[in-house]
Design an enzyme around this catalytic site. Structure first.
Site, PDB file in Angstrom:
ATOM      1  N   LYS A 178      24.847 -81.814  -1.472  1.00  0.00           N
ATOM      2  CA  LYS A 178      23.808 -82.225  -2.278  1.00  0.00           C
ATOM      3  C   LYS A 178      23.122 -83.508  -1.956  1.00  0.00           C
ATOM      4  O   LYS A 178      24.064 -84.369  -1.312  1.00  0.00           O
ATOM      5  CB  LYS A 178      24.062 -82.296  -3.858  1.00  0.00           C
ATOM      6  N   ARG A 191      27.218 -68.436  -8.869  1.00  0.00           N
ATOM      7  CA  ARG A 191      27.226 -67.108  -8.891  1.00  0.00           C
ATOM      8  C   ARG A 191      28.443 -66.416  -7.954  1.00  0.00           C
ATOM      9  O   ARG A 191      28.862 -65.112  -8.532  1.00  0.00           O
ATOM     10  CB  ARG A 191      25.985 -66.537  -8.265  1.00  0.00           C
TER      11      ARG A 191
END
Length: 503
Positions: A282, A356
């Site tokens: 990030k 996920r």
């Protein structure tokens, strides 16, 4: 802080402070009118002089009002009476608590529950007042060396109800409100902890402590990496393999119904105690806020605490999926193909779509409980923030009645959610040339394609997904965990247990 409920007329209250409302323009609430009559028009005379208009957020503290036993009366502006809704009611309570705390009123009798909020009864008004009061007084200063506290903090609040018939529902409202407020505080405390303290092992220790505190109904099991490997949870394991901190899955089981056919409701919380993005790292700006990537697990922990505290007559299982996503020589890579616990394979296109990959294995794991329903809670996608902002949680489900229940609970609790579609058209975006599916589906409908990914692992039970990426924490000056969606889930479980908030 202590809360209680009673029924009585304002002139008989002997308290440090009485709290009553004033509407725009300079119109007294019914209880305020009674106090004005007792004091021979003292309050209305002040309003005529322009001391208080009644606009939202305005306050006027009166001392030694003639013929009134209480030392002080706090007038709170409530805005236009017809416009008073749930949100404004909470703001009025918040202003009340702050004013009482700042002015040294250590106890007060609150008559604001007389205010008419459309479609809401006394139970709702008392419970929301308790939850809002605790929320207003919350602070996270465990790690500060200098703790600032009010010199004379508010210690006792009495809520007045119109008649003695409402006392029972008022007492229940306080009981429920305190349990939910404590659950929200627990979730916020976990969320606000720094990632060098709050890792998967810390989450596991909190889960174990919960079982110790409520040993009659709660047991906790912690599943480590070796057992995950034996179970075939390779997707979950891949996310954490770049970190020195072991991935741990904490399973909290609450049994409130001993019936053999009472199937559990399962809550699954994403517990990424820090998410650097991994190899798909990030940007540095705002990366500190990735400690909040475990707020789903924090919320599930808080809700399990509430269920145990209230001894609800249902069975609930909470799973805290603890993990840390870090770059390193052992980290998983874009291009890797992972075999999930279900046997389905996933091509990793972005290591920052890791939530996920953890959840899919947990959603397969919980099949063994033969659940009544499964709800996962996750700070899953930035796309959900783009879609719904920071006010409303995203909801997806494979079962319409479950979705409707959650939406109803969100409206009851004021912890709002909005349903997004799970159409087959979106599934096509997850196609991969090298595996059964890819872990991302491109920018369009990113929150929905994430839900579609999870739906492929939930075909054996009724399932709902709450994407709290926009609602789990605040940035800026008020930075901190919000504790959402604890209130929503708490209301859902109260409804399932038969406590639907009716008088």
């Amino acid at each position: 802080m202590e809360f209680s409920v009673k029924s009585g007329s304002p002139e008989k209250q002997r308290s440090a402070c009485i709290v009553v409302g004033v509407f725009e323009p300079r119109r007294l609430s019914p209880i305020a009118e009674q106090l004005d009559k007792i004091s021979d028009g003292y309050i209305s005379a002040l309003l005529r002089r322009g001391e208080l208009e009644g606009k939202p957020g305005q306050t006027l503290l009166l001392h030694h009002v003639p013929n009134v036993l209480s030392e002080r009366i706090l007038l709170i502006g409530c805005g236009k009476e017809r416009e008073l809704d749930e949100r404004q009611y909470k703001q009025v309570i918040q202003k009340t608590i702050n004013t009482l705390n700042d002015t040294g009123s250590m106890e007060a009798v609150c008559f604001l529950t007389e205010l008419h909020v459309k479609g809401r009864n006394n139970y709702w008004k008392v419970r929301q007042a308790v939850e809002t009061a605790k929320e207003t007084l919350y602070s996270f200063d465990q790690l500060k060396t200098n703790k600032s506290e009010p010199r004379r903090p508010l210690r006792k609040m009495v809520f007045n109800v119109p008649t003695r018939r409402e006392l029972t529902s008022g007492e229940r409202a306080i009981l429920h409100g305190l349990a939910i407020a404590a659950a929200i505080k627990a979730a916020k405390d976990l969320g606000n902890m720094p990632p060098n303290i709050c890792n998967a092992a810390y989450l596991a220790s909190q889960a174990r402590q919960l079982a110790d505190s409520y040993s009659k109904n709660v047991i906790t099991r912690v599943i480590g990496e070796q057992q995950m490997k034996e179970l075939g949870m390779h997707s979950y394991l891949a996310v954490g393999q770049g970190s020195q901190n072991e991935s741990l899955m904490s399973v909290i089981e609450y049994k409130g119904n001993a019936s053999e056919d009472a199937r559990p409701i399962v809550l699954v919380g994403k517990g990424l105690t820090f998410d650097s993005g991994g190899i798909s790292i990030k940007p540095s700006e705002g990366m500190d806020e990735m400690k909040y990537d475990m707020c789903g697990a924090a919320a599930v922990y808080g809700v399990m605490r509430m269920v145990a505290e209230l001894q609800l007559p249902i069975n609930v299982i909470g799973v805290l999926a603890g993990c840390e996503n870090m770059p390193g020589g052992r980290a998983y890579r874009p291009g890797d193909v992972l075999t999930t616990m279900s046997g389905q394979t996933v091509e990793v296109l972005n290591t920052d779509a890791e939530g996920r990959l953890v959840l899919c294995d947990v959603l397969t794991y919980v099949e063994r409980f033969e659940p009544e329903a499964v709800i996962d809670v996750a700070t899953l996608t930035g796309a959900c923030v783009i879609a719904l902002g920071h006010h409303i949680t995203g909801l997806m489900a494979n079962h319409n009645p479950l979705a409707h229940e959650l939406i109803a609970a969100s409206e009851q609790s004021g912890d709002r959610a909005w349903r997004l579609p799970l159409g087959d058209e979106y599934q096509e975006q997850l196609e991969s040339n090298f595996a059964d599916m890819a872990n991302i589906g491109g920018r369009p409908g990113g929150a929905i394609t994430a839900g579609c990914f999870l739906s492929r692992f939930t075909r054996k039970y009724n399932w709902a997904h709450l994407d709290i990426a926009g609602t789990a924490w605040r940035s800026g000056k008020a930075k901190g965990a919000t504790g959402r969606p604890v209130a929503l889930l708490a209301q859902f479980l109260l409804n399932r247990a038969g406590f639907n908030g009716e008088e």
